[in-house]
Structures are given as structure tokens and as C-alpha cells.
Design an enzyme around this catalytic site. Structure first.
Site, PDB file in Angstrom:
ATOM      1  N   CYS A  77      48.898 -42.509  17.273  1.00  0.00           N
ATOM      2  CA  CYS A  77      48.443 -42.925  18.609  1.00  0.00           C
ATOM      3  C   CYS A  77      49.478 -42.602  19.685  1.00  0.00           C
ATOM      4  CB  CYS A  77      48.134 -44.414  18.626  1.00  0.00           C
ATOM      5  SG  CYS A  77      46.962 -44.887  17.353  1.00  0.00           S
ATOM      6  N   HIS A 101      49.066 -48.260  25.269  1.00  0.00           N
ATOM      7  CA  HIS A 101      48.091 -47.837  24.271  1.00  0.00           C
ATOM      8  C   HIS A 101      47.098 -48.968  24.037  1.00  0.00           C
ATOM      9  CE1 HIS A 101      46.105 -46.371  20.850  1.00  0.00           C
ATOM     10  NE2 HIS A 101      46.722 -47.141  19.985  1.00  0.00           N
ATOM     11  N   ASN A 151      39.715 -48.518  20.329  1.00  0.00           N
ATOM     12  CA  ASN A 151      40.984 -47.802  20.179  1.00  0.00           C
ATOM     13  C   ASN A 151      40.689 -46.328  19.889  1.00  0.00           C
ATOM     14  OD1 ASN A 151      43.385 -46.693  19.283  1.00  0.00           O
ATOM     15  ND2 ASN A 151      43.886 -48.379  17.893  1.00  0.00           N
TER      16      ASN A 151
HETATM   17  O1  UT7 Z   1      46.438 -47.831  17.277  1.00  0.00           O
HETATM   18  C1  UT7 Z   1      47.489 -48.363  16.524  1.00  0.00           C
HETATM   19  C2  UT7 Z   1      47.040 -48.928  15.260  1.00  0.00           C
HETATM   20  N1  UT7 Z   1      46.346 -50.171  15.207  1.00  0.00           N
HETATM   21  C3  UT7 Z   1      46.723 -51.327  15.765  1.00  0.00           C
HETATM   22  O2  UT7 Z   1      47.553 -51.381  16.615  1.00  0.00           O
HETATM   23  C4  UT7 Z   1      46.090 -52.563  15.273  1.00  0.00           C
HETATM   24  C5  UT7 Z   1      47.029 -53.749  15.384  1.00  0.00           C
HETATM   25  N2  UT7 Z   1      46.479 -54.940  14.732  1.00  0.00           N
HETATM   26  C6  UT7 Z   1      45.450 -55.639  15.272  1.00  0.00           C
HETATM   27  O3  UT7 Z   1      44.963 -55.317  16.341  1.00  0.00           O
HETATM   28  C7  UT7 Z   1      44.973 -56.873  14.528  1.00  0.00           C
HETATM   29  O4  UT7 Z   1      45.859 -57.133  13.448  1.00  0.00           O
HETATM   30  C8  UT7 Z   1      43.518 -56.714  13.968  1.00  0.00           C
HETATM   31  C9  UT7 Z   1      42.540 -56.766  15.126  1.00  0.00           C
HETATM   32  C10 UT7 Z   1      43.388 -55.432  13.200  1.00  0.00           C
HETATM   33  C11 UT7 Z   1      43.193 -57.884  13.046  1.00  0.00           C
HETATM   34  O5  UT7 Z   1      43.339 -59.113  13.735  1.00  0.00           O
HETATM   35  P1  UT7 Z   1      44.156 -60.310  13.057  1.00  0.00           P
HETATM   36  O6  UT7 Z   1      44.096 -61.442  13.992  1.00  0.00           O
HETATM   37  O7  UT7 Z   1      45.537 -59.758  12.733  1.00  0.00           O
HETATM   38  O8  UT7 Z   1      43.297 -60.607  11.793  1.00  0.00           O
HETATM   39  P2  UT7 Z   1      43.654 -60.522  10.232  1.00  0.00           P
HETATM   40  O9  UT7 Z   1      43.726 -59.090   9.804  1.00  0.00           O
HETATM   41  O10 UT7 Z   1      44.866 -61.377   9.951  1.00  0.00           O
HETATM   42  O11 UT7 Z   1      42.384 -61.188   9.616  1.00  0.00           O
HETATM   43  C12 UT7 Z   1      42.012 -62.544   9.909  1.00  0.00           C
HETATM   44  C13 UT7 Z   1      40.711 -62.874   9.236  1.00  0.00           C
HETATM   45  C14 UT7 Z   1      40.674 -62.496   7.761  1.00  0.00           C
HETATM   46  O12 UT7 Z   1      39.940 -63.500   7.077  1.00  0.00           O
HETATM   47  P3  UT7 Z   1      40.699 -64.641   6.240  1.00  0.00           P
HETATM   48  O13 UT7 Z   1      41.515 -63.924   5.213  1.00  0.00           O
HETATM   49  O14 UT7 Z   1      41.553 -65.354   7.255  1.00  0.00           O
HETATM   50  O15 UT7 Z   1      39.575 -65.448   5.707  1.00  0.00           O
HETATM   51  C15 UT7 Z   1      39.890 -61.211   7.735  1.00  0.00           C
HETATM   52  O16 UT7 Z   1      39.232 -61.005   6.505  1.00  0.00           O
HETATM   53  O17 UT7 Z   1      39.631 -62.150   9.835  1.00  0.00           O
HETATM   54  C16 UT7 Z   1      38.884 -61.443   8.834  1.00  0.00           C
HETATM   55  N3  UT7 Z   1      38.349 -60.227   9.417  1.00  0.00           N
HETATM   56  C17 UT7 Z   1      37.155 -60.165  10.049  1.00  0.00           C
HETATM   57  N4  UT7 Z   1      36.215 -61.071  10.281  1.00  0.00           N
HETATM   58  C18 UT7 Z   1      35.115 -60.706  10.964  1.00  0.00           C
HETATM   59  C19 UT7 Z   1      38.932 -58.986   9.455  1.00  0.00           C
HETATM   60  N5  UT7 Z   1      38.128 -58.128  10.099  1.00  0.00           N
HETATM   61  C20 UT7 Z   1      37.030 -58.841  10.471  1.00  0.00           C
HETATM   62  C21 UT7 Z   1      35.847 -58.491  11.166  1.00  0.00           C
HETATM   63  N6  UT7 Z   1      34.922 -59.447  11.402  1.00  0.00           N
HETATM   64  N7  UT7 Z   1      35.631 -57.241  11.646  1.00  0.00           N
END
Ligand code: UT7
Length: 328
Positions: free
Chosen positions: A115, A255, A285
């Protein structure tokens, strides 16, 4: 601080027509508009139509940037395409674009820096022009991420979108142009965001396809922590080098990976919302395309004006990061 001499003299953007909303995604994987919007700031993204590819969007964005810079394709001397979604593993999409544009005087290559690719490519072009090697460069940030994400994996498929942004760089006199830059990488973070198969480390086979290893795998929380740290540090360094305060910035282009990352940086620097453009709500993104599209949109809206001071900072797969300070 080095003397400014290379500026963006024209910009362009291209987005697919097709919109995919969070409600559309609710019908595809177990997710909700509420989860996606509250965790990321995304409401919808654009998805490239079947039959079109990277070069189609790149060409549209490039032609608009060239037109705005008053340059004919035959005059272009260097084409850099920042992308992790090339049309072919071989050769570079930049060569395909060169042929489409009829820019046969131009050297052409792709830059893969995740990115951060557009920021990397801008600084490479700046160096070639400042060295006197080339009189101009066409730099494109373009991604067709919809073709490399796993549409069955809710942790990634809700995040990404397709788009292209282009910029023409030329030498200028006076105070305008790129003031300073910082590029960085930490390859130890490779597996935080990568595609395991399809390269020569693990060539495509029936087994890799069956295991879905040719799609993006990401450790979201790990990248989140990394992003907040490196964006903050990169901005601190750029401002310090320029003996500037955050409030001296007229615009901060970040970004667009997560609205929560953007907001935490904005609040830390005490910048008002209007100085920190957001397009993640409309496009998701788009990796290396997010910053050039935001630049284009701010110019088109008349908010980014000659003489304005801006910083742009990106981070992504590699892991990589990069920032620039520029007088528009
Ligand atoms: O471009 C550069 C590369 N990418 C980034 O910069 C991404 C950076 N990271 C992020 O933006 C965030 O970490 C995410 C948006 C990807 C994820 O958000 P988070 O608040 O860090 O969530 P998490 O991965 O810790 O997941 C929390 C919960 C999990 O459930 P449990 O284990 O707490 O029960 C996931 O399974 O949310 C669940 N989850 C979802 N639920 C509904 C993950 N994806 C989804 C979804 N819909 N799409």
C-alpha cells in the site's frame, strides 16, 4: 531541507462503475453493515467489471492526468506503476500501459511496495527528474484487489476495493514541489500480509488452489498496531526535518485502510477533519490507489490549491511505509 524542484502538475483517477455495499456483503458472508462500518469506516467499495483489468483503469487515470498536465503520451519519459495486482506475473503492467498510451519514448516498470507503492514510486520519479535523467514521469497507484481476495473470508473480503489514481511529475521553479520523503521497510513482517502461493516459493498447484493459498492472508490487528506506530513516527520525522508543526499542514493524506487509524492520527496531531481527506467510506482500502485518488479528488473539489503544504503517509505489505512532504 532540500530545494523543491519536482511537483505534481496533473492528476487523474478512474473507478469501476460497479458498487458493492456492506448490505451486498451481508448476503455473501457472515457479516453486517454495523460491524464493517463501525470497525473500518467503509460503507461501499468499487469492483471492477469482468473482462476489464488493471491496465484499463490505469489508462483512464493516466490519460486524465496527462491532459491536466498538458502533456501528450508521446512526451512521457518514465512510467511507474505502483501495484500489487499486475495484469500478469510477467511482464510489468507499466509496459502494457505504455503500449496502450502509445508512450513509446518512456521507460516503464512496476513498483511493488504494498500500500506504500504510490509514495515509493513518487520518490523514485522525483529522484530521476531531479538528477536530470528525465524531464517528466507518469506515476500510477492502481489495484484490482477484488481479484486476489478470498470472497469466502469475511476477515479480508469486506475491506478492499478497486481503483486507480495517476500523477504527472515535472520540474518546477519556485517553492512548489516535493520537499522531503521517508521510506521504510521491515521484511520481518512478511507473513502479516501476504499471498502464500503463486510465486516461486510456492508455485500454483491444484493443492494450493484447493487450500485457497493464492488469496490475501492478513493479520489485521498486527497491521493495525504497526500502522498507528509507523504513521506517527514517519510524520514526526517529516515535520521535524522541515522544522514544522502539525498545524502548519494544510492537508494530511493518509492511506485509507481503516477510519479508526486515520482518526487516531488526526486527533493526536489535533488537525480538523477538513484537513484529513477520507474516501475509505466510498471505496474501501484500494492499497496504493487510495492516496493518488484522494489527491485527485481534493484538486477536483478545489480544496487543494497551489502553495498548500501537504503530507502524505502510507503503510502496507512488506511491511513497508513511506511519507512525503510537498508544497502543491
Ligand atoms: O492496507 C494495509 C493493510 N491493512 C490494514 O491496514 C488493516 C489494519 N487492520 C484493521 O483495519 C483491523 O484490524 C480489521 C478491520 C482488519 C479488523 O478489526 P479488529 O477490530 O482488529 O477485529 P479483529 O480482527 O480483532 O476481530 C474481532 C472480531 C472477531 O471475532 P471474535 O474472535 O472476537 O469472536 C472476528 O472473527 O470480529 C470478527 N470479524 C468479523 N465479524 C463480522 C472479523 N471480520 C468480521 C466481519 N464481520 N467481516
Amino acid at each position: 531541507m532540500k530545494k523543491c524542484s519536482v511537483a505534481i502538475t496533473g492528476s487523474g483517477a478512474a473507478l469501476p462503475e460497479r458498487r458493492m455495499t456492506n448490505f451486498d456483503l451481508e448476503k455473501m458472508v457472515e457479516t453486517s453493515d454495523e460491524w464493517i462500518f463501525s470497525r473500518t469506516g467503509i460503507r461501499e467499495r468499487r469492483i471492477l467489471e469482468e473482462g476489464l483489468s488493471n491496465v484499463d483503469l490505469s489508462e483512464r487515470a493516466s490519460r486524465e492526468a496527462l491532459r491536466n498536465a498538458g502533456l501528450e503520451p508521446e512526451q512521457v519519459e518514465l512510467i511507474l506503476v505502483a501495484t500489487v495486482t499486475p495484469d500478469y506475473p510477467l511482464p510489468a503492467t507499466a509496459c502494457n500501459l505504455q503500449a496502450r498510451l502509445g508512450a513509446f519514448q518512456a521507460a516503464a516498470m512496476d513498483i511493488a511496495a504494498g500500500c506504500s507503492g504510490f509514495i515509493y514510486a513518487l520518490t523514485v520519479a522525483d529522484h530521476f527528474i531531479r538528477a536530470g535523467t528525465y524531464q517528466n514521469a507518469l506515476v500510477i497507484g492502481v489495484e484490482i484487489l477484488s481479484r486476489i481476495i478470498d470472497w469466502e473470508d469475511r476477515s479480508t473480503c469486506v475491506l478492499f476495493g478497486d481503483g486507480a489514481g495517476a500523477a504527472v511529475l515535472q520540474p518546477v521553479t519556485g517553492d512548489r514541489g516535493l520537499i522531503s520523503f521517508e521510506l521504510g521497510a521491515d521484511g520481518r513482517g512478511l507473513e502479516s500480509l501476504y499471498i502464500p502461493a503463486g510465486g516461486v516459493a510456492l508455485p500454483t498447484s491444484a493443492e494450493t488452489v484447493q487450500q485457497r493459498l493464492h488469496y490475501v492472508k492478513m493479520d489485521g490487528p498486527e497491521i493495525f498496531k504497526f500502522a498507528v506506530r509507523v504513521v506517527g513516527e514517519t510524520l514526526d520525522h517529516l515535520l521535524k526535518k522541515g522544522e514544522l508543526q502539525p498545524t502548519d499542514l494544510d492537508h494530511l493524506f493518509l492511506h485509507q485502510a481503516n477510519l479508526r487509524i486515520i482518526e487516531s492520527i488526526r486527533k493526536r496531531l489535533k488537525l480538523p477533519r477538513e484537513k484529513v481527506p477520507v474516501n475509505i467510506d466510498r471505496y474501501g482500502n484500494m492499497s496504493s490507489a487510495t492516496i493518488p485518488i484522494a489527491l485527485y479528488e481534493e484538486v477536483a473539489a478545489g480544496r487543494l490549491k497551489e502553495g498548500d503544504l501537504l503530507a502524505a503517509v502510507a503503510f502496507g505489505a512488506g511491511l513497508t511505509w513511506g511519507g512525503i512532504l510537498m508544497r502543491w
